[in-house]
Design a protein around this motif. Structure first.
Motif, mmCIF file in Angstrom:
data_model
loop_
_atom_site.group_PDB
_atom_site.id
_atom_site.type_symbol
_atom_site.label_atom_id
_atom_site.label_comp_id
_atom_site.label_asym_id
_atom_site.label_seq_id
_atom_site.Cartn_x
_atom_site.Cartn_y
_atom_site.Cartn_z
ATOM 1 N N VAL A 149 27.561 89.526 108.386
ATOM 2 C CA VAL A 149 27.575 90.379 109.468
ATOM 3 C C VAL A 149 28.873 90.663 109.859
ATOM 4 N N SER A 150 29.776 89.694 110.057
ATOM 5 C CA SER A 150 31.111 89.921 110.282
ATOM 6 C C SER A 150 32.075 90.740 109.310
ATOM 7 N N ALA A 151 31.740 90.848 107.998
ATOM 8 C CA ALA A 151 32.237 91.165 106.891
ATOM 9 C C ALA A 151 32.081 92.763 106.668
ATOM 10 N N CYS A 152 30.643 93.083 107.233
ATOM 11 C CA CYS A 152 30.055 94.513 107.087
ATOM 12 C C CYS A 152 30.860 95.612 108.101
ATOM 13 N N PRO A 153 31.726 96.565 107.331
ATOM 14 C CA PRO A 153 32.402 97.570 107.823
ATOM 15 C C PRO A 153 31.656 98.565 108.633
ATOM 16 N N HIS B 86 20.220 82.480 108.539
ATOM 17 C CA HIS B 86 20.381 82.804 109.743
ATOM 18 C C HIS B 86 21.602 81.984 110.688
ATOM 19 N N CYS B 87 22.801 82.180 110.118
ATOM 20 C CA CYS B 87 23.780 81.482 110.626
ATOM 21 C C CYS B 87 24.232 81.850 112.063
ATOM 22 N N VAL B 88 24.620 80.862 112.839
ATOM 23 C CA VAL B 88 25.007 80.935 114.044
ATOM 24 C C VAL B 88 26.140 81.925 114.232
ATOM 25 N N HIS B 89 26.951 82.047 113.292
ATOM 26 C CA HIS B 89 28.302 82.993 112.843
ATOM 27 C C HIS B 89 28.071 83.487 111.661
ATOM 28 N N PRO B 90 27.117 84.618 111.313
ATOM 29 C CA PRO B 90 26.842 84.839 109.853
ATOM 30 C C PRO B 90 28.078 85.561 109.501
ATOM 31 N N ALA B 91 28.617 85.194 108.252
ATOM 32 C CA ALA B 91 30.011 85.784 107.695
ATOM 33 C C ALA B 91 29.473 87.337 107.155
ATOM 34 N N ASP C 185 20.166 97.274 107.313
ATOM 35 C CA ASP C 185 19.705 98.208 107.441
ATOM 36 C C ASP C 185 19.990 99.150 106.331
ATOM 37 N N LYS C 186 19.147 99.360 105.231
ATOM 38 C CA LYS C 186 19.554 99.843 104.038
ATOM 39 C C LYS C 186 20.205 101.430 104.374
ATOM 40 N N ASP C 187 19.799 102.193 105.291
ATOM 41 C CA ASP C 187 20.453 103.306 105.490
ATOM 42 C C ASP C 187 21.686 103.499 105.966
ATOM 43 N N ALA C 188 22.368 102.313 106.491
ATOM 44 C CA ALA C 188 23.628 102.342 106.945
ATOM 45 C C ALA C 188 24.501 101.867 105.806
ATOM 46 N N CYS C 189 24.145 101.031 104.782
ATOM 47 C CA CYS C 189 24.812 100.255 103.943
ATOM 48 C C CYS C 189 25.538 101.219 103.122
ATOM 49 N N ILE C 190 26.788 100.999 102.692
ATOM 50 C CA ILE C 190 27.536 101.932 101.918
ATOM 51 C C ILE C 190 27.672 101.079 100.597
ATOM 52 N N GLY C 191 27.209 100.176 100.354
ATOM 53 C CA GLY C 191 27.355 99.407 98.990
ATOM 54 C C GLY C 191 28.436 98.719 98.611
ATOM 55 N N CYS C 192 29.425 98.438 99.636
ATOM 56 C CA CYS C 192 30.538 97.995 99.370
ATOM 57 C C CYS C 192 30.453 96.438 98.981
ATOM 58 N N ARG C 193 29.582 95.651 99.367
ATOM 59 C CA ARG C 193 29.201 94.534 98.734
ATOM 60 C C ARG C 193 29.856 93.241 99.495
ATOM 61 N N TYR C 194 30.803 93.544 100.453
ATOM 62 C CA TYR C 194 31.436 92.730 101.587
ATOM 63 C C TYR C 194 30.408 91.551 101.755
ATOM 64 N N CYS C 195 29.367 91.847 102.097
ATOM 65 C CA CYS C 195 28.427 90.963 102.659
ATOM 66 C C CYS C 195 27.867 89.980 101.750
ATOM 67 N N SER C 196 27.934 90.300 100.576
ATOM 68 C CA SER C 196 27.625 89.484 99.236
ATOM 69 C C SER C 196 28.738 88.324 98.895
ATOM 70 N N VAL C 197 29.967 88.992 99.321
ATOM 71 C CA VAL C 197 31.220 88.115 98.913
ATOM 72 C C VAL C 197 31.382 87.026 100.047
ATOM 73 N N ALA C 198 31.104 87.453 101.353
ATOM 74 C CA ALA C 198 31.181 86.591 102.335
ATOM 75 C C ALA C 198 30.179 85.577 102.599
ATOM 76 N N CYS C 199 28.969 85.795 102.163
ATOM 77 C CA CYS C 199 27.876 84.779 102.429
ATOM 78 C C CYS C 199 28.153 83.476 101.565
ATOM 79 N N PRO C 200 28.362 82.325 102.137
ATOM 80 C CA PRO C 200 28.544 81.120 101.334
ATOM 81 C C PRO C 200 27.243 80.813 100.644
ATOM 82 N N TRP C 201 26.096 81.267 100.916
ATOM 83 C CA TRP C 201 24.643 81.088 100.620
ATOM 84 C C TRP C 201 24.097 81.761 99.582
ATOM 85 N N ASN C 202 25.038 82.902 99.119
ATOM 86 C CA ASN C 202 24.706 83.854 98.230
ATOM 87 C C ASN C 202 23.358 84.510 98.330
#
Length: 122
Positions: free
Chosen positions: A80-84, A73-78, A100-117
């Motif tokens: 969140v900012s990576a999700c288009p 629950h980062c102060v500035h979560p990567a 929000d699984k209904d909004a997700c397009i499966g780009c996986r940018y959030c996975s790449v951006a998160c330093p905690w995996n």
């Protein structure tokens, strides 16, 4: 909000797993198909937001170390900012990051951006 986890005091009771599951209305923590949950390394998932893993001590005779994994629950979560498409959001009041699984397009940018995996494509 923030959370400090002192791994030197953790005894592996997994009460944090049970509390997280209860608060988030998830199934009870699983045993990962083993004798105990500690027989296999476990990752967070949509069914377990918090997991505790056991690692052996560095030297023979050392006590095991228990390590808790969860969204930080980062102060500035990567993530969140990576999700288009704003599928990842941070609640301004609680600081909790949600998905929000209904909004997700499966780009996986959030996975790449998160330093905690933490966010992963399933």
């Amino acid at each position: 909000p923030s959370m400090l986890v002192d791994t030197t005091r953790c005894r592996g009771c997994r009460a944090c797993e049970a509390a997280c599951s209860e608060v988030n209305q998830l199934p009870e923590p699983e045993q990962a198909g083993q004798k105990t949950a500690f027989d296999a390394f476990r990752e967070t998932s949509t069914r377990a937001f918090t997991v505790v893993n056991r690692f052996p001590g560095k030297r023979p005779g050392d006590k095991p170390v228990f390590v808790k994994r969860q969204c930080m629950h980062c102060v500035h979560p990567a993530c969140v900012s990576a999700c288009p498409v704003s599928a990842m959001k941070k609640d301004a009041r609680t600081g909790v990051v949600t998905y929000d699984k209904d909004a997700c397009i499966g780009c996986r940018y959030c996975s790449v951006a998160c330093p905690w995996n933490i966010p992963r494509f399933e």
